[in-house]
Design a protein around this motif. Structure first.
Motif, PDB file in Angstrom:
ATOM      1  N   PRO A 134      -0.784   5.259   4.113  1.00 53.64           N
ATOM      2  CA  PRO A 134       0.449   5.548   3.388  1.00 53.64           C
ATOM      3  C   PRO A 134       0.537   7.030   3.037  1.00 53.64           C
ATOM      4  CG  PRO A 134      -1.046   4.205   2.062  1.00 53.64           C
ATOM      5  CD  PRO A 134      -1.643   4.329   3.415  1.00 53.64           C
ATOM      6  N   SER A 135       1.728   7.549   3.066  1.00 55.81           N
ATOM      7  CA  SER A 135       1.910   8.965   2.771  1.00 55.81           C
ATOM      8  C   SER A 135       1.867   9.207   1.267  1.00 55.81           C
ATOM      9  CB  SER A 135       3.251   9.445   3.331  1.00 55.81           C
ATOM     10  OG  SER A 135       4.307   8.827   2.642  1.00 55.81           O
ATOM     11  N   ILE A 138       3.445   8.266  -4.517  1.00 54.22           N
ATOM     12  CA  ILE A 138       4.042   8.799  -5.748  1.00 54.22           C
ATOM     13  C   ILE A 138       5.293   8.010  -6.116  1.00 54.22           C
ATOM     14  CG2 ILE A 138       5.194  10.829  -6.717  1.00 54.22           C
ATOM     15  CD1 ILE A 138       3.113  12.522  -5.225  1.00 54.22           C
ATOM     16  N   THR A 139       6.090   7.626  -5.133  1.00 52.67           N
ATOM     17  CA  THR A 139       7.284   6.824  -5.407  1.00 52.67           C
ATOM     18  C   THR A 139       6.908   5.489  -6.027  1.00 52.67           C
ATOM     19  OG1 THR A 139       8.456   7.874  -3.568  1.00 52.67           O
ATOM     20  CG2 THR A 139       9.327   5.779  -4.376  1.00 52.67           C
ATOM     21  N   GLY A 140       5.909   4.826  -5.491  1.00 54.54           N
ATOM     22  CA  GLY A 140       5.462   3.555  -6.050  1.00 54.54           C
ATOM     23  C   GLY A 140       4.944   3.706  -7.463  1.00 54.54           C
TER      24      GLY A 140
END
Length: 59
Positions: free
Chosen positions: A21-22, A27-29
């Motif tokens: 995962p990037s 960070i979004t999660g």
């Protein structure tokens, strides 16, 4: 290379497998979970604000 039944053959050595995962997805999660936790804590604390028993016939 001849084309197979599924179309043109893929170049050799391009299959890298699943990508990790990037950082952006991570960070979004984390931000989404932080916002959801903040909303839940806010509603829980605001529901407990100044709780006073009123018009209770038995007590």
């Amino acid at each position: 290379m001849p084309a197979g039944p599924g179309g043109p053959a893929a170049p050799q050595g391009t299959d890298q497998g699943p990508r990790p995962p990037s950082w952006r997805a991570l960070i979004t999660g984390l931000l989404i979970s932080l916002v959801m936790t903040t909303i839940m804590i806010t509603t829980y604390v605001s529901a407990q604000h100044a709780v006073v028993a009123r018009d209770l016939p038995w007590g």
